[in-house]
Design an enzyme around this catalytic site. Sequence first.
Site, mmCIF file in Angstrom:
data_model
loop_
_atom_site.group_PDB
_atom_site.id
_atom_site.type_symbol
_atom_site.label_atom_id
_atom_site.label_comp_id
_atom_site.label_asym_id
_atom_site.label_seq_id
_atom_site.Cartn_x
_atom_site.Cartn_y
_atom_site.Cartn_z
ATOM 1 N N ALA A 151 57.988 -35.100 -51.344
ATOM 2 C CA ALA A 151 58.293 -34.050 -50.357
ATOM 3 C C ALA A 151 57.806 -34.453 -48.964
ATOM 4 C CB ALA A 151 57.599 -32.752 -50.778
ATOM 5 N N ARG A 171 61.606 -37.753 -58.973
ATOM 6 C CA ARG A 171 62.629 -37.762 -60.024
ATOM 7 C C ARG A 171 63.349 -39.096 -60.052
ATOM 8 N NH1 ARG A 171 66.101 -33.032 -57.728
ATOM 9 N NH2 ARG A 171 65.457 -34.165 -55.856
ATOM 10 N N LEU A 196 56.837 -28.837 -54.515
ATOM 11 C CA LEU A 196 58.263 -28.806 -54.878
ATOM 12 C C LEU A 196 58.935 -27.609 -54.210
ATOM 13 C CD1 LEU A 196 57.855 -29.589 -58.691
ATOM 14 C CD2 LEU A 196 58.622 -31.156 -56.871
ATOM 15 N N LYS A 219 52.212 -22.983 -51.074
ATOM 16 C CA LYS A 219 52.680 -21.628 -50.817
ATOM 17 C C LYS A 219 54.203 -21.618 -50.763
ATOM 18 C CE LYS A 219 54.534 -21.790 -47.297
ATOM 19 N NZ LYS A 219 55.661 -22.596 -46.760
ATOM 20 N N ARG A 235 65.270 -24.859 -47.800
ATOM 21 C CA ARG A 235 64.993 -23.486 -47.355
ATOM 22 C C ARG A 235 66.259 -22.626 -47.240
ATOM 23 N NH1 ARG A 235 61.513 -26.992 -46.054
ATOM 24 N NH2 ARG A 235 59.314 -26.537 -45.772
ATOM 25 N N ASP A 280 59.354 -18.809 -47.185
ATOM 26 C CA ASP A 280 58.890 -20.037 -46.535
ATOM 27 C C ASP A 280 57.795 -19.763 -45.500
ATOM 28 O OD1 ASP A 280 58.954 -22.859 -46.069
ATOM 29 O OD2 ASP A 280 59.894 -22.421 -44.150
HETATM 30 N N1 LIG Z 1 51.364 -25.736 -46.403
HETATM 31 C C1 LIG Z 1 52.218 -26.143 -45.489
HETATM 32 O O1 LIG Z 1 51.880 -26.363 -44.326
HETATM 33 C C2 LIG Z 1 53.638 -26.392 -45.894
HETATM 34 C C3 LIG Z 1 54.538 -26.943 -44.970
HETATM 35 C C4 LIG Z 1 55.818 -27.242 -45.396
HETATM 36 C C5 LIG Z 1 56.200 -26.954 -46.690
HETATM 37 N N2 LIG Z 1 55.338 -26.374 -47.558
HETATM 38 C C6 LIG Z 1 55.746 -26.066 -48.931
HETATM 39 O O2 LIG Z 1 55.912 -27.308 -49.607
HETATM 40 C C7 LIG Z 1 57.023 -27.241 -50.501
HETATM 41 C C8 LIG Z 1 57.983 -28.388 -50.168
HETATM 42 O O3 LIG Z 1 58.465 -28.285 -48.857
HETATM 43 P P1 LIG Z 1 59.082 -29.575 -48.092
HETATM 44 O O4 LIG Z 1 59.654 -29.114 -46.823
HETATM 45 O O5 LIG Z 1 58.097 -30.662 -48.055
HETATM 46 O O6 LIG Z 1 60.282 -29.940 -49.102
HETATM 47 P P2 LIG Z 1 61.160 -31.261 -49.252
HETATM 48 O O7 LIG Z 1 60.812 -32.272 -48.215
HETATM 49 O O8 LIG Z 1 62.577 -30.821 -49.355
HETATM 50 O O9 LIG Z 1 60.647 -31.843 -50.626
HETATM 51 C C9 LIG Z 1 60.764 -31.190 -51.838
HETATM 52 C C10 LIG Z 1 60.684 -32.228 -52.935
HETATM 53 O O10 LIG Z 1 60.919 -31.586 -54.163
HETATM 54 C C11 LIG Z 1 61.523 -32.491 -55.062
HETATM 55 N N3 LIG Z 1 62.607 -31.791 -55.768
HETATM 56 C C12 LIG Z 1 62.628 -31.552 -57.098
HETATM 57 N N4 LIG Z 1 63.733 -30.895 -57.443
HETATM 58 C C13 LIG Z 1 64.452 -30.737 -56.327
HETATM 59 C C14 LIG Z 1 65.710 -30.153 -56.057
HETATM 60 N N5 LIG Z 1 66.463 -29.592 -57.027
HETATM 61 N N6 LIG Z 1 66.164 -30.156 -54.792
HETATM 62 C C15 LIG Z 1 65.408 -30.690 -53.800
HETATM 63 N N7 LIG Z 1 64.194 -31.261 -53.987
HETATM 64 C C16 LIG Z 1 63.737 -31.291 -55.249
HETATM 65 C C17 LIG Z 1 62.032 -33.674 -54.250
HETATM 66 O O11 LIG Z 1 61.243 -34.795 -54.625
HETATM 67 P P3 LIG Z 1 61.787 -36.000 -55.526
HETATM 68 O O12 LIG Z 1 63.288 -36.014 -55.414
HETATM 69 O O13 LIG Z 1 61.137 -37.168 -54.920
HETATM 70 O O14 LIG Z 1 61.339 -35.740 -56.915
HETATM 71 C C18 LIG Z 1 61.753 -33.329 -52.822
HETATM 72 O O15 LIG Z 1 61.280 -34.388 -52.072
HETATM 73 C C19 LIG Z 1 57.579 -25.840 -50.366
HETATM 74 O O16 LIG Z 1 57.028 -25.016 -51.374
HETATM 75 C C20 LIG Z 1 57.084 -25.362 -49.002
HETATM 76 O O17 LIG Z 1 56.904 -23.947 -48.949
HETATM 77 C C21 LIG Z 1 54.063 -26.106 -47.176
#
Ligand SMILES: NC(=O)c1ccc[n+]([C@@H]2O[C@H](COP(=O)([O-])OP(=O)(O)OC[C@H]3O[C@@H](n4cnc5c(N)ncnc54)[C@H](OP(=O)(O)O)[C@@H]3O)[C@@H](O)[C@H]2O)c1
Length: 338
Positions: A13, A37, A74, A97, A165, A177
Amino acid sequence: MNAPLGLGILGAARIARSFIAGVAPSMSVRVVAVASRDAARAAQFAADTGVGRWHGSYESLIADPDVEAVYVPLPNGLHAEWAIRALHAGKHVLCEKPLAATHAEAAAMFAAARRAGRVLVEGFPYLAQPHALKLRQLVAAGEIGRLQTIQAAFGFTLADRANIRFDAALGGGALLDVGVYPISLVRVLVGARPWRVHAVARWDLGGVDETLVATLEHADGPLAQISCGFAASAHRYAVIAGTAGVLRTTYPNTPPAGQPGIVEIKRGVAADLDYESIQVPALNGFRAEAESFERLLRAGPDHWSGATAAESLDIMATLDAVLASARSGRPVELAPAR
Ligand SMILES: NC(=O)c1ccc[n+]([C@@H]2O[C@H](COP(=O)([O-])OP(=O)(O)OC[C@H]3O[C@@H](n4cnc5c(N)ncnc54)[C@H](OP(=O)(O)O)[C@@H]3O)[C@@H](O)[C@H]2O)c1
């Protein structure tokens, strides 16, 4: 001195890159493995981030004996499934979160943690900051009197329509989000879930809430208004007004580099009083959160600065109710916490 907590990460992610960079200098937490994956993506992700081991499936990572705890970044709709699978495999879980897509999922996750005898927590980097601790102390000490109103917002512009999102099936939408931040802030400051919420949303064609505002009524507590969205210039702030003063904050995950955290407080009721700036140390939010998680595992719950299970469940119940209100156009009452 304990060995560092060995963390494994599920999914390449975007936020996992920031998490790994933030945690890298820590002496108490070490990211020991990442998984994707897709094996090639896992290998590239490990190479890019300097993590020593990669797995080409999530199943393989949660079976890795060197992984003591799993960080779950995730899509929201997959948090429950993979947190529960990791807990069943004997791992502690630090989940991004919002903890889940629904309150029912979150309750199932905590039940799985209890059955497994493992720890599950929801990660909010801002809650690990000295900044949030100061805010909570000021409110709890009555420095602004009895809370009357809270206005809290978090919005930004998201142009990429392919982003997770905008996918309703993956738990997308502005409320889950970013609306989860103001809702969590209100929950930790008020100390109870609202008894009734009213919400209005503008919906994206994909079926997720793109912009949402909600009013939260607390029994014997303040009226709170929160807003969130994917279609406005970036903004994040809260104004907390009490009978004897006002607090202003941006409740940051990580304050801008080189700057301290700042909480502004007006003491007194007159309109012309100046705000005092209280400066607090600024930490990297991911590192502070991960180190607090390590202390929670090694030394017990008093060492965790983030949301408790009761707070996470109240936050999820509030998110459910706000979405139900926005969909129905009617106020929604929440069941009392059990
Ligand atoms: N605390 C914070 O500051 C913060 C900031 C941003 C996001 N977040 C949280 O972190 C989480 C991820 O956000 P992100 O923006 O980093 O997401 P992202 O870049 O889209 O990454 C999500 C990851 O989930 C995996 N995945 C597994 N099944 C999937 C599917 N069906 N479709 C898409 N991805 C899938 C993928 O990894 P693989 O393909 O490599 O397995 C992908 O890289 C969310 O829950 C978000 O609320 C928190």
